[in-house]
Motif scaffolding. Structure first.
Motif, PDB file in Angstrom:
ATOM      1  N   ASP A   9       0.840  -1.210   0.000  1.00 48.42           N
ATOM      2  CA  ASP A   9       0.000   0.000   0.000  1.00 48.42           C
ATOM      3  C   ASP A   9       0.867   1.248   0.000  1.00 48.42           C
ATOM      4  N   LEU A  10       1.909   1.225   0.751  1.00 47.27           N
ATOM      5  CA  LEU A  10       2.812   2.369   0.816  1.00 47.27           C
ATOM      6  C   LEU A  10       3.527   2.559  -0.523  1.00 47.27           C
ATOM      7  N   GLY A  11       3.945   1.482  -1.125  1.00 48.90           N
ATOM      8  CA  GLY A  11       4.601   1.544  -2.426  1.00 48.90           C
ATOM      9  C   GLY A  11       3.676   2.125  -3.480  1.00 48.90           C
ATOM     10  N   GLN A  12       2.415   1.731  -3.442  1.00 50.96           N
ATOM     11  CA  GLN A  12       1.438   2.262  -4.396  1.00 50.96           C
ATOM     12  C   GLN A  12       1.212   3.759  -4.150  1.00 50.96           C
ATOM     13  N   LEU A  13       1.200   4.131  -2.893  1.00 47.61           N
ATOM     14  CA  LEU A  13       1.001   5.540  -2.558  1.00 47.61           C
ATOM     15  C   LEU A  13       2.170   6.386  -3.071  1.00 47.61           C
ATOM     16  N   PHE A  14       3.388   5.886  -2.893  1.00 54.98           N
ATOM     17  CA  PHE A  14       4.554   6.611  -3.398  1.00 54.98           C
ATOM     18  C   PHE A  14       4.525   6.710  -4.916  1.00 54.98           C
ATOM     19  N   GLU A  15       4.116   5.645  -5.588  1.00 59.44           N
ATOM     20  CA  GLU A  15       4.038   5.657  -7.055  1.00 59.44           C
ATOM     21  C   GLU A  15       2.972   6.643  -7.521  1.00 59.44           C
ATOM     22  N   LYS A  16       1.870   6.714  -6.814  1.00 61.57           N
ATOM     23  CA  LYS A  16       0.771   7.593  -7.189  1.00 61.57           C
ATOM     24  C   LYS A  16       1.201   9.062  -7.153  1.00 61.57           C
ATOM     25  N   PHE A  17       1.950   9.453  -6.119  1.00 60.85           N
ATOM     26  CA  PHE A  17       2.362  10.846  -5.943  1.00 60.85           C
ATOM     27  C   PHE A  17       3.813  11.085  -6.367  1.00 60.85           C
ATOM     28  N   GLU A  18       4.345  10.221  -7.205  1.00 59.65           N
ATOM     29  CA  GLU A  18       5.752  10.277  -7.573  1.00 59.65           C
ATOM     30  C   GLU A  18       6.152  11.586  -8.236  1.00 59.65           C
ATOM     31  N   ASN A  19       5.362  12.140  -9.059  1.00 59.20           N
ATOM     32  CA  ASN A  19       5.712  13.370  -9.783  1.00 59.20           C
ATOM     33  C   ASN A  19       5.385  14.634  -8.993  1.00 59.20           C
ATOM     34  N   GLN A  20       4.794  14.479  -7.879  1.00 57.49           N
ATOM     35  CA  GLN A  20       4.394  15.646  -7.095  1.00 57.49           C
ATOM     36  C   GLN A  20       5.369  15.943  -5.948  1.00 57.49           C
ATOM     37  N   TRP A  21       6.371  15.156  -5.774  1.00 54.57           N
ATOM     38  CA  TRP A  21       7.307  15.351  -4.690  1.00 54.57           C
ATOM     39  C   TRP A  21       8.243  16.497  -4.995  1.00 54.57           C
ATOM     40  N   ASP A  22       8.606  17.226  -3.945  1.00 60.86           N
ATOM     41  CA  ASP A  22       9.579  18.315  -4.070  1.00 60.86           C
ATOM     42  C   ASP A  22      10.957  17.678  -4.055  1.00 60.86           C
ATOM     43  N   ILE A  23      11.600  17.701  -5.204  1.00 58.30           N
ATOM     44  CA  ILE A  23      12.871  17.000  -5.313  1.00 58.30           C
ATOM     45  C   ILE A  23      14.049  17.956  -5.358  1.00 58.30           C
ATOM     46  N   HIS A  24      13.778  19.216  -5.138  1.00 57.94           N
ATOM     47  CA  HIS A  24      14.872  20.184  -5.151  1.00 57.94           C
ATOM     48  C   HIS A  24      15.735  19.989  -3.914  1.00 57.94           C
ATOM     49  N   GLU A  25      16.992  20.026  -4.135  1.00 59.77           N
ATOM     50  CA  GLU A  25      17.904  19.877  -3.010  1.00 59.77           C
ATOM     51  C   GLU A  25      18.126  21.227  -2.356  1.00 59.77           C
ATOM     52  N   MET A  26      18.360  21.171  -1.061  1.00 53.12           N
ATOM     53  CA  MET A  26      18.584  22.396  -0.290  1.00 53.12           C
ATOM     54  C   MET A  26      19.960  22.959  -0.606  1.00 53.12           C
ATOM     55  N   ASN A  27      20.055  24.249  -0.454  1.00 49.06           N
ATOM     56  CA  ASN A  27      21.320  24.943  -0.610  1.00 49.06           C
ATOM     57  C   ASN A  27      22.276  24.404   0.458  1.00 49.06           C
ATOM     58  N   PRO A  28      23.538  24.134   0.097  1.00 52.93           N
ATOM     59  CA  PRO A  28      24.452  23.595   1.109  1.00 52.93           C
ATOM     60  C   PRO A  28      24.644  24.546   2.301  1.00 52.93           C
ATOM     61  N   ASP A  29      24.435  25.829   2.099  1.00 52.44           N
ATOM     62  CA  ASP A  29      24.582  26.804   3.183  1.00 52.44           C
ATOM     63  C   ASP A  29      23.264  27.064   3.914  1.00 52.44           C
ATOM     64  N   HIS A  30      22.292  26.202   3.639  1.00 54.44           N
ATOM     65  CA  HIS A  30      20.966  26.401   4.231  1.00 54.44           C
ATOM     66  C   HIS A  30      21.020  26.407   5.760  1.00 54.44           C
ATOM     67  N   GLN A  31      21.748  25.514   6.352  1.00 56.10           N
ATOM     68  CA  GLN A  31      21.822  25.438   7.804  1.00 56.10           C
ATOM     69  C   GLN A  31      22.462  26.702   8.380  1.00 56.10           C
ATOM     70  N   ILE A  32      23.481  27.199   7.731  1.00 58.93           N
ATOM     71  CA  ILE A  32      24.151  28.419   8.195  1.00 58.93           C
ATOM     72  C   ILE A  32      23.213  29.616   8.076  1.00 58.93           C
ATOM     73  N   ASP A  33      22.480  29.703   6.938  1.00 60.76           N
ATOM     74  CA  ASP A  33      21.514  30.788   6.758  1.00 60.76           C
ATOM     75  C   ASP A  33      20.427  30.736   7.844  1.00 60.76           C
ATOM     76  N   PHE A  34      19.950  29.537   8.121  1.00 59.27           N
ATOM     77  CA  PHE A  34      18.913  29.368   9.139  1.00 59.27           C
ATOM     78  C   PHE A  34      19.404  29.819  10.519  1.00 59.27           C
ATOM     79  N   LEU A  35      20.600  29.411  10.889  1.00 57.28           N
ATOM     80  CA  LEU A  35      21.155  29.793  12.186  1.00 57.28           C
ATOM     81  C   LEU A  35      21.392  31.303  12.271  1.00 57.28           C
ATOM     82  N   ASN A  36      21.831  31.916  11.165  1.00 55.42           N
ATOM     83  CA  ASN A  36      22.021  33.379  11.143  1.00 55.42           C
ATOM     84  C   ASN A  36      20.704  34.100  11.360  1.00 55.42           C
TER      85      ASN A  36
END
Length: 181
Positions: A9-36
């Motif tokens: 069931d979980l596999g089917q759910l992932f397949e169903k929403f496969e194209n809707q996932w946010d696949i952008h990777e975070m900026n490597p400095d994201h943690q530093i920006d957040f802490l600032n």
């Protein structure tokens, strides 16, 4: 078996929403920006603390003024009978009326007489406070009630005498002014 069904069931759910996932990777400095941003965030607690302190001071000042005004009233007869309270109330009204009349007569010629009368009234008030404390301490008895009524009568009589003297002085001044014309 349940686990296999759940995985399917979980596999089917992932397949169903496969194209809707946010696949952008975070900026490597994201943690530093957040802490600032977290460290540079303005602190609002100081502002609320200032207001809280000011409000507390205002409340304390109000309470102290309220209790000071209550403490200045020597005529509180909390432990007295209804008749004693009523007598005090009647005499107090008469005294206040006489004081109003006295203050209306205030002029440069009468200023000294009025000031002396008000000083004497403070002496009478101090004596009255002692009587009230005695009532609260020992309860009502004939001697204390007599002393209370005597003090109130003396005050009224005194104020009436002062007013009479002021009127006599004014009449004397008016008649002497008429003779000089």
């Amino acid at each position: 078996m349940k686990k296999e069904n759940e995985n399917d069931d979980l596999g089917q759910l992932f397949e169903k929403f496969e194209n809707q996932w946010d696949i952008h990777e975070m900026n490597p400095d994201h943690q530093i920006d957040f802490l600032n941003k977290l460290n540079n965030k303005p602190k609002k607690k100081k502002n609320f603390a200032g207001w809280a302190i000011a409000a507390s001071i205002a409340v304390l000042l109000g309470i102290s003024l309220f209790y000071k005004n209550i403490a200045e009233k020597p005529k509180e007869l909390k432990f007295a009978s209804k008749e004693t309270k009523r007598t005090d109330s009647i005499f107090s009204i008469l005294i206040e009326n006489e004081l109003v009349k006295l203050k209306e007569k205030n002029s440069p010629e009468n200023e000294q007489i009025i000031n002396d009368a008000l000083k004497q009234m403070k002496v009478f008030d101090a004596d009255y406070e002692k009587i009230i404390k005695e009532v609260q301490k020992n309860g009502e008895n004939k001697q204390i009630i007599y002393a209370m009524i005597s003090n109130l009568q003396t005050r009224i009589s005194f104020l009436q005498t002062v007013l009479q003297r002021i009127e006599e002085n004014e009449n004397l001044k008016n008649t002497s002014d008429e003779k000089t014309l």
